[in-house]
Design a protein around this motif. Structure first.
Motif, PDB file in Angstrom:
ATOM      1  N   SER A 180      73.724  -0.394 -22.482  1.00 13.12           N
ATOM      2  CA  SER A 180      74.001  -0.334 -21.046  1.00 13.12           C
ATOM      3  C   SER A 180      72.780  -0.303 -20.138  1.00 13.12           C
ATOM      4  O   SER A 180      72.910  -0.545 -18.933  1.00 13.12           O
ATOM      5  N   THR A 181      71.617   0.035 -20.670  1.00 12.44           N
ATOM      6  CA  THR A 181      70.402   0.085 -19.838  1.00 12.44           C
ATOM      7  C   THR A 181      69.205  -0.358 -20.685  1.00 12.44           C
ATOM      8  O   THR A 181      69.306  -0.508 -21.899  1.00 12.44           O
ATOM      9  N   GLY A 182      68.059  -0.534 -20.025  1.00 15.95           N
ATOM     10  CA  GLY A 182      66.787  -0.745 -20.715  1.00 15.95           C
ATOM     11  C   GLY A 182      66.785  -1.895 -21.705  1.00 15.95           C
ATOM     12  O   GLY A 182      67.340  -2.975 -21.445  1.00 15.95           O
ATOM     13  N   TYR A 183      66.176  -1.650 -22.857  1.00 14.41           N
ATOM     14  CA  TYR A 183      66.024  -2.702 -23.859  1.00 14.41           C
ATOM     15  C   TYR A 183      67.346  -3.156 -24.461  1.00 14.41           C
ATOM     16  O   TYR A 183      67.502  -4.321 -24.834  1.00 14.41           O
ATOM     17  N   GLY A 184      68.306  -2.246 -24.603  1.00 13.90           N
ATOM     18  CA  GLY A 184      69.592  -2.624 -25.193  1.00 13.90           C
ATOM     19  C   GLY A 184      70.364  -3.570 -24.279  1.00 13.90           C
ATOM     20  O   GLY A 184      70.912  -4.580 -24.739  1.00 13.90           O
ATOM     21  N   ASN A 215      57.897  -2.652 -29.078  1.00 16.29           N
ATOM     22  CA  ASN A 215      57.994  -3.231 -27.735  1.00 16.29           C
ATOM     23  C   ASN A 215      56.934  -2.658 -26.799  1.00 16.29           C
ATOM     24  O   ASN A 215      56.284  -1.666 -27.098  1.00 16.29           O
ATOM     25  N   LYS A 216      56.876  -3.279 -25.629  1.00 15.46           N
ATOM     26  CA  LYS A 216      55.922  -2.860 -24.602  1.00 15.46           C
ATOM     27  C   LYS A 216      56.400  -1.600 -23.858  1.00 15.46           C
ATOM     28  O   LYS A 216      57.614  -1.392 -23.738  1.00 15.46           O
ATOM     29  N   ALA A 217      55.454  -0.831 -23.338  1.00 13.92           N
ATOM     30  CA  ALA A 217      55.798   0.317 -22.494  1.00 13.92           C
ATOM     31  C   ALA A 217      56.347  -0.182 -21.168  1.00 13.92           C
ATOM     32  O   ALA A 217      55.712  -0.983 -20.477  1.00 13.92           O
ATOM     33  N   LEU A 218      57.544   0.275 -20.834  1.00 15.65           N
ATOM     34  CA  LEU A 218      58.190  -0.174 -19.600  1.00 15.65           C
ATOM     35  C   LEU A 218      58.887   0.981 -18.917  1.00 15.65           C
ATOM     36  O   LEU A 218      59.221   1.975 -19.562  1.00 15.65           O
ATOM     37  N   VAL A 219      59.149   0.798 -17.631  1.00 13.98           N
ATOM     38  CA  VAL A 219      59.868   1.824 -16.887  1.00 13.98           C
ATOM     39  C   VAL A 219      61.340   1.775 -17.287  1.00 13.98           C
ATOM     40  O   VAL A 219      62.019   0.785 -17.040  1.00 13.98           O
ATOM     41  N   THR A 220      61.814   2.814 -17.951  1.00 16.42           N
ATOM     42  CA  THR A 220      63.254   2.949 -18.217  1.00 16.42           C
ATOM     43  C   THR A 220      63.600   4.420 -17.969  1.00 16.42           C
ATOM     44  O   THR A 220      62.695   5.246 -17.767  1.00 16.42           O
ATOM     45  N   LYS A 257      46.575 -10.218 -14.662  1.00 16.28           N
ATOM     46  CA  LYS A 257      46.283 -11.230 -15.687  1.00 16.28           C
ATOM     47  C   LYS A 257      47.454 -12.190 -15.921  1.00 16.28           C
ATOM     48  O   LYS A 257      47.391 -13.044 -16.801  1.00 16.28           O
ATOM     49  N   GLY A 258      48.539 -11.986 -15.161  1.00 18.30           N
ATOM     50  CA  GLY A 258      49.708 -12.849 -15.328  1.00 18.30           C
ATOM     51  C   GLY A 258      50.429 -12.608 -16.650  1.00 18.30           C
ATOM     52  O   GLY A 258      51.102 -13.493 -17.182  1.00 18.30           O
ATOM     53  N   LEU A 259      50.300 -11.397 -17.199  1.00 14.79           N
ATOM     54  CA  LEU A 259      50.892 -11.098 -18.509  1.00 14.79           C
ATOM     55  C   LEU A 259      52.075 -10.139 -18.416  1.00 14.79           C
ATOM     56  O   LEU A 259      52.620  -9.737 -19.427  1.00 14.79           O
ATOM     57  N   HIS A 260      52.426  -9.748 -17.199  1.00 11.38           N
ATOM     58  CA  HIS A 260      53.447  -8.710 -17.056  1.00 11.38           C
ATOM     59  C   HIS A 260      54.817  -9.195 -17.552  1.00 11.38           C
ATOM     60  O   HIS A 260      55.205 -10.321 -17.303  1.00 11.38           O
ATOM     61  N   GLU A 261      55.513  -8.315 -18.239  1.00  9.90           N
ATOM     62  CA  GLU A 261      56.895  -8.599 -18.649  1.00  9.90           C
ATOM     63  C   GLU A 261      57.748  -7.367 -18.377  1.00  9.90           C
ATOM     64  O   GLU A 261      57.271  -6.247 -18.502  1.00  9.90           O
ATOM     65  N   GLY A 262      59.022  -7.603 -18.078  1.00 11.65           N
ATOM     66  CA  GLY A 262      59.997  -6.515 -18.012  1.00 11.65           C
ATOM     67  C   GLY A 262      60.838  -6.562 -19.288  1.00 11.65           C
ATOM     68  O   GLY A 262      60.578  -7.381 -20.187  1.00 11.65           O
ATOM     69  N   CYS A 263      61.900  -5.725 -19.324  1.00 10.34           N
ATOM     70  CA  CYS A 263      62.747  -5.685 -20.528  1.00 10.34           C
ATOM     71  C   CYS A 263      63.286  -7.071 -20.887  1.00 10.34           C
ATOM     72  O   CYS A 263      63.328  -7.441 -22.061  1.00 10.34           O
ATOM     73  N   ILE A 264      63.706  -7.833 -19.887  1.00 15.40           N
ATOM     74  CA  ILE A 264      64.370  -9.099 -20.199  1.00 15.40           C
ATOM     75  C   ILE A 264      63.388 -10.123 -20.765  1.00 15.40           C
ATOM     76  O   ILE A 264      63.708 -10.847 -21.719  1.00 15.40           O
ATOM     77  N   GLU A 265      62.175 -10.165 -20.201  1.00 13.23           N
ATOM     78  CA  GLU A 265      61.178 -11.114 -20.725  1.00 13.23           C
ATOM     79  C   GLU A 265      60.808 -10.733 -22.159  1.00 13.23           C
ATOM     80  O   GLU A 265      60.613 -11.589 -23.015  1.00 13.23           O
ATOM     81  N   GLN A 266      60.700  -9.410 -22.394  1.00 13.96           N
ATOM     82  CA  GLN A 266      60.380  -8.937 -23.741  1.00 13.96           C
ATOM     83  C   GLN A 266      61.477  -9.326 -24.737  1.00 13.96           C
ATOM     84  O   GLN A 266      61.206  -9.811 -25.824  1.00 13.96           O
ATOM     85  N   MET A 267      62.715  -9.112 -24.356  1.00 15.11           N
ATOM     86  CA  MET A 267      63.815  -9.375 -25.292  1.00 15.11           C
ATOM     87  C   MET A 267      64.026 -10.865 -25.516  1.00 15.11           C
ATOM     88  O   MET A 267      64.341 -11.295 -26.619  1.00 15.11           O
ATOM     89  N   GLU A 280      60.392  -0.017  -9.588  1.00 12.98           N
ATOM     90  CA  GLU A 280      61.187  -0.292 -10.790  1.00 12.98           C
ATOM     91  C   GLU A 280      62.053   0.900 -11.158  1.00 12.98           C
ATOM     92  O   GLU A 280      63.162   0.745 -11.644  1.00 12.98           O
ATOM     93  N   PHE A 281      61.528   2.110 -10.935  1.00  9.44           N
ATOM     94  CA  PHE A 281      62.310   3.298 -11.246  1.00  9.44           C
ATOM     95  C   PHE A 281      63.572   3.332 -10.365  1.00  9.44           C
ATOM     96  O   PHE A 281      64.681   3.514 -10.863  1.00  9.44           O
ATOM     97  N   PHE A 282      63.399   3.107  -9.066  1.00 12.21           N
ATOM     98  CA  PHE A 282      64.558   3.091  -8.162  1.00 12.21           C
ATOM     99  C   PHE A 282      65.523   1.974  -8.548  1.00 12.21           C
ATOM    100  O   PHE A 282      66.745   2.140  -8.515  1.00 12.21           O
ATOM    101  N   GLN A 283      64.965   0.852  -8.950  1.00  7.39           N
ATOM    102  CA  GLN A 283      65.817  -0.287  -9.292  1.00  7.39           C
ATOM    103  C   GLN A 283      66.667  -0.037 -10.540  1.00  7.39           C
ATOM    104  O   GLN A 283      67.727  -0.619 -10.690  1.00  7.39           O
ATOM    105  N   LEU A 284      66.187   0.855 -11.424  1.00 12.81           N
ATOM    106  CA  LEU A 284      66.989   1.199 -12.602  1.00 12.81           C
ATOM    107  C   LEU A 284      68.355   1.738 -12.184  1.00 12.81           C
ATOM    108  O   LEU A 284      69.322   1.651 -12.926  1.00 12.81           O
TER     109      LEU A 284
END
Ligand code: NAD
Length: 396
Positions: A49-53, A269-274, A297-307, A368-372
């Motif tokens: 329901s949230t985050g990486y899952g 996985n990468k450290a992300l705001v969840t 550096k143009g390398l940023h990813e969120g949960c969806i890019e990571q998955m 990102e925290f508020f957006q969660l």
């Protein structure tokens, strides 16, 4: 009602349905904009329901065209309380999946219990027969052991000695020192029981025994390593011990799945705001510094890019799954790149409340925290009357 963010400690106790839906749709759009994945077709996501899952479920459904069953523990709205963000996310996911003609059903309850495992198996038997991917993405503070009834609580503590370092309160943007006392043996045992691999193995045992894992089925669970600066409180601390256990469990499950041609993996996985990572001391400050460097550096990813990268470039390439010397999938590769870590380490001793905004992405972290919880999103009218009672269609 008009829904505003309300906080209790690190937790936001309200969530905005329209904002959560927007977040889910943004993730779906991202996956749809990428090339299709030749991947699994029947996917069970535990912790969906949230985050990486949630991002795994979206990637499976909208990237690989998979039917999904999602298990999670969320609260619907009641009276003047909103539902949790994960509830609204799941409602939005199911709605979008239905519109796309994809099967999506959810089970809301304690995934650690035998009852929820049996309910899930019944649903698989009834609807699909078998599954070909099981994603295990739980992050929980507590677990009731299904056999002994013992209640375990996980703690985020160092082991052996007190750890003192910087941390940030992202609400006040104040950087301060924090000292965390070492965990007791009992706390270590508890944390391993909650966040280690025992429950993952119980799921796979139950699924295998019921004959609902397809030939060649795979399972993946998520881990984290991170930089030296967070090691005492994370990887070398209580949660790290649990992750060691989870990683060791992957080898056991891999052997267990051999007879059906299946495989078990841990993906780092990468450290992300969840919701989970924001509760860890020191880590939010590290994430703020990291985001700044990775975005530059143009390398940023969120949960969806990571998955998406996990499915498309690791798990379902048609070739052997690339792993490190410990058998782990690494999608923390960009986070751990030498140039990225060198810059973060150079900024760590310098960062304080005065320069926080300049040398870290604390703004990005906060946003990102508020957006969660569905807040702070463009295109959502937060002054509008909003219906908090939203249905998750399959839970009616
Ligand atoms: P999260 O808090 O966003 O998601 C946790 C999920 O677990 C939710 O779907 C929640 O409903 C579900 N859940 C919790 N308790 C449950 C229960 N008793 N029964 C059923 N469902 C339950 O967490 P996340 O950050 O996405 O973490 C998922 C995994 O990824 C964890 O193993 C975590 O250690 C790992 N990970 C996280 C990060 C990070 O930076 N956030 C990095 C690497 C690995």
């Amino acid at each position: 009602m008009i829904i505003k963010p309300k906080f209790r400690g690190f937790i936001c106790t309200t969530a905005h349905p329209a904002g959560c839906e927007r977040q889910v749709l943004k993730q779906i759009d991202y996956v749809r904009s990428q090339s299709a994945i030749n991947g699994p077709k029947k996917v069970l996501v535990i912790g969906a329901s949230t985050g990486y899952g949630l991002a795994s479920r979206i990637t499976a459904a909208f990237g690989a065209g998979a039917d999904t069953i999602g298990v999670f523990f969320e609260r619907p709205s009641s009276g003047n309380r909103t539902a949790t963000a994960g509830w609204y996310n799941s409602a939005a996911f199911e709605k979008a999946a239905q519109q796309a003609g994809l099967f999506a059903k959810s089970i809301n309850g304690d995934a650690f219990s035998n009852e929820i495992k049996q309910q899930t198996i019944e649903l698989i038997k009834q609807e699909w027969g078998q599954v070909d991917l099981v994603v295990y993405s739980l992050a929980a503070p507590k677990r009731v052991h299904p056999v002994t009834g013992e209640v375990f609580s996980s703690v985020l503590k160092p082991i052996g000695q007190t750890f003192t370092n910087k941390t940030v309160d992202f609400h006040t943007e104040e950087v301060s020192q924090i000292s965390i006392e070492p965990a007791t043996e009992e706390e270590i045992r508890h944390t391993i029981a909650v966040m280690g691999g025992e429950d993952w193995k119980m799921w796979i045992d139950a699924l295998l025994e019921a004959g609902v894992l397809a030939d060649g089925a795979r399972t993946v669970a998520y881990s984290y390593i991170g930089p030296e600066v967070t090691h005492p409180v994370y990887r070398a601390g209580t949660v790290g011990r649990a992750k060691d256990h989870l990683e060791a469990t992957a080898h056991e499950l891999d052997a267990q799945l051999k007879p059906i041609g299946g495989q078990a993996f841990v993906s780092v996985n990468k450290a992300l705001v969840t919701q989970s990572s924001s509760a860890i001391p020191v880590v939010p400050l590290y994430i703020s510094l990291l985001y700044k460097v990775m975005k530059e550096k143009g390398l940023h990813e969120g949960c969806i890019e990571q998955m998406y990268r996990l499915f498309n470039e690791r798990l379902y390439t048609g070739k052997d799954v690339p792993v490190d010397d410990k058998g782990r999938i690494r999608i923390d590769d960009w986070e751990m790149r030498e140039d990225v870590q060198a810059e973060v380490s150079a900024n760590w001793p310098k960062v304080d409340s005065d320069n926080l905004k300049e040398i870290s992405d604390i703004e990005g972290y906060r946003k990102e925290f508020f957006q969660l919880f569905g807040f702070d999103l463009d295109g959502v009218d937060y002054e509008a009357e909003t219906e908090a009672d939203v249905r998750v269609p399959s839970l009616d």
